[in-house]
Design a protein around this motif. Sequence first.
Motif, PDB file in Angstrom:
ATOM      1  N   GLU A 108       3.213  -3.159  10.947  1.00  0.00           N
ATOM      2  CA  GLU A 108       2.719  -4.528  11.174  1.00  0.00           C
ATOM      3  C   GLU A 108       2.516  -5.254   9.854  1.00  0.00           C
ATOM      4  O   GLU A 108       2.885  -6.430   9.714  1.00  0.00           O
ATOM      5  N   ARG A 109       1.947  -4.569   8.867  1.00  0.00           N
ATOM      6  CA  ARG A 109       1.731  -5.194   7.555  1.00  0.00           C
ATOM      7  C   ARG A 109       3.060  -5.493   6.867  1.00  0.00           C
ATOM      8  O   ARG A 109       3.227  -6.545   6.249  1.00  0.00           O
ATOM      9  N   LEU A 110       4.019  -4.582   6.989  1.00  0.00           N
ATOM     10  CA  LEU A 110       5.339  -4.821   6.402  1.00  0.00           C
ATOM     11  C   LEU A 110       6.017  -6.020   7.056  1.00  0.00           C
ATOM     12  O   LEU A 110       6.727  -6.793   6.392  1.00  0.00           O
ATOM     13  N   THR A 111       5.793  -6.182   8.342  1.00  0.00           N
ATOM     14  CA  THR A 111       6.361  -7.325   9.057  1.00  0.00           C
ATOM     15  C   THR A 111       5.716  -8.627   8.602  1.00  0.00           C
ATOM     16  O   THR A 111       6.411  -9.625   8.350  1.00  0.00           O
ATOM     17  N   VAL A 112       4.403  -8.621   8.482  1.00  0.00           N
ATOM     18  CA  VAL A 112       3.680  -9.805   8.012  1.00  0.00           C
ATOM     19  C   VAL A 112       4.142 -10.203   6.612  1.00  0.00           C
ATOM     20  O   VAL A 112       4.301 -11.384   6.299  1.00  0.00           O
ATOM     21  N   ARG A 113       4.406  -9.222   5.776  1.00  0.00           N
ATOM     22  CA  ARG A 113       4.843  -9.495   4.405  1.00  0.00           C
ATOM     23  C   ARG A 113       6.307  -9.941   4.342  1.00  0.00           C
ATOM     24  O   ARG A 113       6.773 -10.385   3.295  1.00  0.00           O
ATOM     25  N   GLY A 114       7.046  -9.783   5.442  1.00  0.00           N
ATOM     26  CA  GLY A 114       8.448 -10.154   5.456  1.00  0.00           C
ATOM     27  C   GLY A 114       9.372  -9.098   4.883  1.00  0.00           C
ATOM     28  O   GLY A 114      10.536  -9.383   4.585  1.00  0.00           O
ATOM     29  N   VAL A 115       8.869  -7.869   4.749  1.00  0.00           N
ATOM     30  CA  VAL A 115       9.695  -6.784   4.214  1.00  0.00           C
ATOM     31  C   VAL A 115      10.618  -6.234   5.305  1.00  0.00           C
ATOM     32  O   VAL A 115      11.754  -5.853   5.039  1.00  0.00           O
ATOM     33  N   VAL A 116      10.105  -6.158   6.538  1.00  0.00           N
ATOM     34  CA  VAL A 116      10.926  -5.757   7.686  1.00  0.00           C
ATOM     35  C   VAL A 116      10.800  -6.830   8.759  1.00  0.00           C
ATOM     36  O   VAL A 116       9.876  -7.660   8.726  1.00  0.00           O
ATOM     37  N   SER A 162     -17.780  -2.630   2.448  1.00  0.00           N
ATOM     38  CA  SER A 162     -17.384  -3.979   2.023  1.00  0.00           C
ATOM     39  C   SER A 162     -15.867  -4.100   2.013  1.00  0.00           C
ATOM     40  O   SER A 162     -15.153  -3.127   1.760  1.00  0.00           O
ATOM     41  N   PRO A 163     -15.323  -5.303   2.299  1.00  0.00           N
ATOM     42  CA  PRO A 163     -13.871  -5.487   2.372  1.00  0.00           C
ATOM     43  C   PRO A 163     -13.181  -5.222   1.032  1.00  0.00           C
ATOM     44  O   PRO A 163     -13.736  -5.489  -0.037  1.00  0.00           O
ATOM     45  N   THR A 164     -11.967  -4.704   1.117  1.00  0.00           N
ATOM     46  CA  THR A 164     -11.151  -4.496  -0.080  1.00  0.00           C
ATOM     47  C   THR A 164     -10.232  -5.688  -0.340  1.00  0.00           C
ATOM     48  O   THR A 164      -9.695  -5.828  -1.434  1.00  0.00           O
ATOM     49  N   GLY A 165     -10.026  -6.508   0.698  1.00  0.00           N
ATOM     50  CA  GLY A 165      -9.080  -7.612   0.582  1.00  0.00           C
ATOM     51  C   GLY A 165      -7.699  -7.256   1.091  1.00  0.00           C
ATOM     52  O   GLY A 165      -6.814  -8.105   1.163  1.00  0.00           O
ATOM     53  N   GLU A 166      -7.489  -5.991   1.443  1.00  0.00           N
ATOM     54  CA  GLU A 166      -6.212  -5.534   2.005  1.00  0.00           C
ATOM     55  C   GLU A 166      -6.440  -5.250   3.484  1.00  0.00           C
ATOM     56  O   GLU A 166      -7.232  -4.391   3.857  1.00  0.00           O
ATOM     57  N   ALA A 167      -5.724  -5.984   4.333  1.00  0.00           N
ATOM     58  CA  ALA A 167      -5.963  -5.924   5.781  1.00  0.00           C
ATOM     59  C   ALA A 167      -5.815  -4.526   6.361  1.00  0.00           C
ATOM     60  O   ALA A 167      -6.593  -4.120   7.239  1.00  0.00           O
ATOM     61  N   LEU A 168      -4.824  -3.775   5.895  1.00  0.00           N
ATOM     62  CA  LEU A 168      -4.600  -2.433   6.424  1.00  0.00           C
ATOM     63  C   LEU A 168      -5.801  -1.536   6.162  1.00  0.00           C
ATOM     64  O   LEU A 168      -6.240  -0.785   7.040  1.00  0.00           O
ATOM     65  N   LEU A 169      -6.352  -1.616   4.958  1.00  0.00           N
ATOM     66  CA  LEU A 169      -7.502  -0.784   4.600  1.00  0.00           C
ATOM     67  C   LEU A 169      -8.769  -1.275   5.289  1.00  0.00           C
ATOM     68  O   LEU A 169      -9.568  -0.472   5.789  1.00  0.00           O
ATOM     69  N   ASP A 170      -8.964  -2.587   5.328  1.00  0.00           N
ATOM     70  CA  ASP A 170     -10.184  -3.123   5.920  1.00  0.00           C
ATOM     71  C   ASP A 170     -10.246  -2.839   7.418  1.00  0.00           C
ATOM     72  O   ASP A 170     -11.322  -2.605   7.969  1.00  0.00           O
ATOM     73  N   GLY A 171      -9.087  -2.855   8.072  1.00  0.00           N
ATOM     74  CA  GLY A 171      -9.060  -2.487   9.485  1.00  0.00           C
ATOM     75  C   GLY A 171      -9.491  -1.054   9.700  1.00  0.00           C
ATOM     76  O   GLY A 171     -10.210  -0.732  10.661  1.00  0.00           O
ATOM     77  N   THR A 228       0.828  -1.207   0.000  1.00  0.00           N
ATOM     78  CA  THR A 228       0.000   0.000   0.000  1.00  0.00           C
ATOM     79  C   THR A 228       0.863   1.258   0.000  1.00  0.00           C
ATOM     80  O   THR A 228       2.047   1.226   0.334  1.00  0.00           O
ATOM     81  N   LEU A 229       0.246   2.376  -0.346  1.00  0.00           N
ATOM     82  CA  LEU A 229       0.944   3.660  -0.310  1.00  0.00           C
ATOM     83  C   LEU A 229       1.439   3.967   1.097  1.00  0.00           C
ATOM     84  O   LEU A 229       2.530   4.515   1.273  1.00  0.00           O
ATOM     85  N   ALA A 230       0.643   3.621   2.102  1.00  0.00           N
ATOM     86  CA  ALA A 230       1.036   3.866   3.487  1.00  0.00           C
ATOM     87  C   ALA A 230       2.294   3.085   3.850  1.00  0.00           C
ATOM     88  O   ALA A 230       3.194   3.599   4.522  1.00  0.00           O
ATOM     89  N   LEU A 248      -6.293   8.062   1.328  1.00  0.00           N
ATOM     90  CA  LEU A 248      -6.274   8.135  -0.131  1.00  0.00           C
ATOM     91  C   LEU A 248      -6.577   6.765  -0.746  1.00  0.00           C
ATOM     92  O   LEU A 248      -7.327   6.666  -1.721  1.00  0.00           O
ATOM     93  N   GLU A 249      -5.986   5.715  -0.192  1.00  0.00           N
ATOM     94  CA  GLU A 249      -6.255   4.364  -0.698  1.00  0.00           C
ATOM     95  C   GLU A 249      -7.746   4.039  -0.592  1.00  0.00           C
ATOM     96  O   GLU A 249      -8.322   3.423  -1.493  1.00  0.00           O
ATOM     97  N   LEU A 250      -8.372   4.457   0.489  1.00  0.00           N
ATOM     98  CA  LEU A 250      -9.798   4.200   0.658  1.00  0.00           C
ATOM     99  C   LEU A 250     -10.622   4.995  -0.350  1.00  0.00           C
ATOM    100  O   LEU A 250     -11.664   4.529  -0.812  1.00  0.00           O
ATOM    101  N   VAL A 251     -10.148   6.187  -0.695  1.00  0.00           N
ATOM    102  CA  VAL A 251     -10.812   6.975  -1.735  1.00  0.00           C
ATOM    103  C   VAL A 251     -10.657   6.283  -3.094  1.00  0.00           C
ATOM    104  O   VAL A 251     -11.617   6.140  -3.854  1.00  0.00           O
ATOM    105  N   LEU A 252      -9.430   5.847  -3.392  1.00  0.00           N
ATOM    106  CA  LEU A 252      -9.176   5.160  -4.657  1.00  0.00           C
ATOM    107  C   LEU A 252      -9.982   3.866  -4.769  1.00  0.00           C
ATOM    108  O   LEU A 252     -10.388   3.468  -5.862  1.00  0.00           O
TER     109      LEU A 252
END
Length: 222
Positions: A101-109, A58-67, A4-6, A37-41
């Motif tokens: 948290e999302r970056l950690t889950v993805r294994g980026v950090v 309705s869910p977007t499928g992206e945990a950060l946005l849905d939260g 995500t942009l965030a 912005l992501e929620l607007v897009l």
Amino acid sequence: MTITLAEEITLLSLDDESGSVKQRQSVGWAVAGAILLELVLAERVLVSGKYLELVDTSPTGEALLDGRIGLMETWMRGRSKRRVTDWLTKDQARAIGAAVERLTVRGVVVEERRKALGVFPVRRYPEADGSVERAVRERLVSAVLKGAEPDGRTAGLIAVIHAAALHGPAFPGHPRKEIVARTAEIADGQWAAESIRGAIRDMRLAMAAITVATAAGAAASG
């Protein structure tokens, strides 16, 4: 890997050696603005003038946005609209943590825990996969320094960076004056529908107003 942009803003702001966030307060506003912005897009939120509306839960499928959709729904308290500045103020303190948290889950950090002076708990987030940040910086350099036409997401990222004055972390070692001029041009450009550009413009004004108010409050208390 698509993030995500965030998360992109968070990555740009993490110190490569210490794994800590630089310019944390400004980054908090930027990350909160990027999520909005992501929620607007994603057509879940409508921003018009000083106000936002949650138009689709309705869910977007992206945990950060849905939260954030769930949090915003509770925060709206049944109202049809609320101020953008109020949401950004509420979300900025916790937005970085959610993005990390999302970056950690993805294994980026990766998360590292230790105690400063043997007493105070400290968390750092050094990168585990530097290729993701390199790809983000390549997009930014291409659009801002090489004059390439940015796609909508890259333009949105640049607009939020410009709004929060994160030119230093995003473009280290480059002349600030030139960077600011080019990012301003992209932020105000014809890169998206008027409604999206209007949302970015309004969020920029909101973040600027909050920054001024925060600085004034700090000066008064000092």
